[in-house]
Scaffold this active site. Structure first.
Site, PDB file in Angstrom:
ATOM      1  N   ASP A   1      -0.754  15.118   2.343  1.00 43.97           N
ATOM      2  CA  ASP A   1       0.694  15.200   2.428  1.00 43.97           C
ATOM      3  C   ASP A   1       1.053  16.684   2.345  1.00 43.97           C
ATOM      4  O   ASP A   1       0.641  17.362   1.405  1.00 43.97           O
ATOM      5  CB  ASP A   1       1.276  14.445   1.224  1.00 43.97           C
ATOM      6  CG  ASP A   1       2.741  14.128   1.381  1.00 43.97           C
ATOM      7  OD1 ASP A   1       3.274  14.284   2.488  1.00 43.97           O
ATOM      8  OD2 ASP A   1       3.347  13.727   0.374  1.00 43.97           O
TER       9      ASP A   1
ATOM     10  N   ARG B   1      -4.380  11.289   8.146  1.00 41.76           N
ATOM     11  CA  ARG B   1      -3.181  10.683   7.566  1.00 41.76           C
ATOM     12  C   ARG B   1      -2.624   9.635   8.511  1.00 41.76           C
ATOM     13  O   ARG B   1      -2.399   9.904   9.682  1.00 41.76           O
ATOM     14  CB  ARG B   1      -2.119  11.759   7.331  1.00 41.76           C
ATOM     15  CG  ARG B   1      -0.719  11.235   7.043  1.00 41.76           C
ATOM     16  CD  ARG B   1      -0.501  11.087   5.561  1.00 41.76           C
ATOM     17  NE  ARG B   1       0.806  10.488   5.282  1.00 41.76           N
ATOM     18  CZ  ARG B   1       1.851  11.167   4.818  1.00 41.76           C
ATOM     19  NH1 ARG B   1       1.751  12.449   4.604  1.00 41.76           N
ATOM     20  NH2 ARG B   1       2.972  10.544   4.538  1.00 41.76           N
TER      21      ARG B   1
ATOM     22  N   ARG C   1      -2.329   8.568   0.118  1.00 40.68           N
ATOM     23  CA  ARG C   1      -2.422   9.334   1.355  1.00 40.68           C
ATOM     24  C   ARG C   1      -3.562  10.347   1.308  1.00 40.68           C
ATOM     25  O   ARG C   1      -3.885  10.877   0.253  1.00 40.68           O
ATOM     26  CB  ARG C   1      -1.109  10.022   1.690  1.00 40.68           C
ATOM     27  CG  ARG C   1      -0.544  10.985   0.685  1.00 40.68           C
ATOM     28  CD  ARG C   1       0.410  10.411  -0.349  1.00 40.68           C
ATOM     29  NE  ARG C   1       1.340   9.398   0.103  1.00 40.68           N
ATOM     30  CZ  ARG C   1       2.508   9.647   0.693  1.00 40.68           C
ATOM     31  NH1 ARG C   1       2.872  10.876   0.918  1.00 40.68           N
ATOM     32  NH2 ARG C   1       3.297   8.670   1.038  1.00 40.68           N
TER      33      ARG C   1
ATOM     34  N   ASP D   1       4.308  19.281   2.380  1.00 39.26           N
ATOM     35  CA  ASP D   1       5.766  19.357   2.289  1.00 39.26           C
ATOM     36  C   ASP D   1       6.216  20.811   2.308  1.00 39.26           C
ATOM     37  O   ASP D   1       5.696  21.628   1.540  1.00 39.26           O
ATOM     38  CB  ASP D   1       6.255  18.741   0.961  1.00 39.26           C
ATOM     39  CG  ASP D   1       6.073  17.243   0.905  1.00 39.26           C
ATOM     40  OD1 ASP D   1       6.236  16.584   1.957  1.00 39.26           O
ATOM     41  OD2 ASP D   1       5.762  16.730  -0.180  1.00 39.26           O
TER      42      ASP D   1
HETATM   43  N1  ROI Z   1       2.251  11.692  -7.212  1.00 43.87           N
HETATM   44  C1  ROI Z   1       1.553  12.803  -7.472  1.00 43.87           C
HETATM   45  N2  ROI Z   1       1.097  13.017  -8.707  1.00 43.87           N
HETATM   46  N3  ROI Z   1       1.304  13.752  -6.516  1.00 43.87           N
HETATM   47  C2  ROI Z   1       1.757  13.583  -5.240  1.00 43.87           C
HETATM   48  O1  ROI Z   1       1.516  14.458  -4.389  1.00 43.87           O
HETATM   49  C3  ROI Z   1       2.506  12.426  -4.936  1.00 43.87           C
HETATM   50  N4  ROI Z   1       2.978  12.181  -3.690  1.00 43.87           N
HETATM   51  C4  ROI Z   1       3.679  11.103  -3.403  1.00 43.87           C
HETATM   52  C5  ROI Z   1       4.004  10.048  -4.424  1.00 43.87           C
HETATM   53  C6  ROI Z   1       3.456   8.717  -3.952  1.00 43.87           C
HETATM   54  C7  ROI Z   1       5.500   9.998  -4.595  1.00 43.87           C
HETATM   55  N5  ROI Z   1       3.424  10.342  -5.714  1.00 43.87           N
HETATM   56  C8  ROI Z   1       2.733  11.478  -5.966  1.00 43.87           C
HETATM   57  O2  ROI Z   1       4.131  10.933  -2.177  1.00 43.87           O
END
Ligand code: ROI
Length: 167
Positions: free
Chosen positions: A98, A85, A95, A100
């Site tokens: 990610d 990343r 990315r 969270d």
């Molecule tokens: N859209 C989807 N479908 N899944 C994600 O994990 C995700 N993550 C993001 C953004 C770009 C907002 N859009 C996303 O960070």
């Protein structure tokens, strides 16, 4: 040692996303003083935000940990880094991985680095549906059942991957 239950959202739309997410959950399982308790299926989701990027693969897992929230965040950022990343100015761009923190016990945290419960959960079907899969009777921080949040979200862009794709 006291352990808290923590729900973590995972997303990727670069590289071999299914493999990256499976590996990331294995990485979470071996974090110090932590253990993976449940993992959702993998889901393909159309991008939220800019549409000119590949579909995402998303999942949610449940871990128990005695790492405090800020330390857990650092550990998760290390896992993101290990999967290539690169944090760009473009917040909404593609990315590789990610991670969270969605919920940490029933704590409410609001610091410059960390907002828990995660601010975007309510309108993200790619978070709510996998969360519902592993926590069907969960009551959300607003006192409402998760089932009600799921019932209100738009499922059009979301597809659960068949079990054969789950590594
Ligand atoms: N859209 C989807 N479908 N899944 C994600 O994990 C995700 N993550 C993001 C953004 C770009 C907002 N859009 C996303 O960070």
């Amino acid at each position: 040692m006291h352990k808290e239950h923590v729900y973590i959202g995972l997303g990727s739309n670069q590289g071999d996303s299914e493999e990256v997410l499976s590996q990331a959950m294995a990485d979470i399982d071996v974090l110090e003083n932590s253990r993976l308790l449940a993992r959702s299926s993998l889901y393909v989701s159309s991008p939220m935000g800019p549409q000119d990027q590949p579909n995402f693969v998303n999942a949610v897992c449940l871990a128990e940990t005695s790492l405090p929230p800020a330390e857990l965040l650092c550990a998760l950022q290390d896992i993101e880094q290990a999967h290539g990343r690169v944090r760009k100015a473009d917040r909404w761009g593609p990315r590789t991985l990610d991670l969270d923190i969605l919920l940490y016990g029933n704590q409410h945290i609001d610091t410059p680095d960390l907002t828990i419960p995660h601010y975007g959960m309510a309108d993200r079907e790619f978070v709510l549906v996998p969360l519902f899969e592993i926590a069907p009777s969960m009551i959300m921080p607003d006192g409402k059942p998760l089932a009600l949040w799921v019932a209100k979200c738009n499922l059009d862009g979301l597809k659960r991957l068949p079990t054969s794709n789950q590594r």
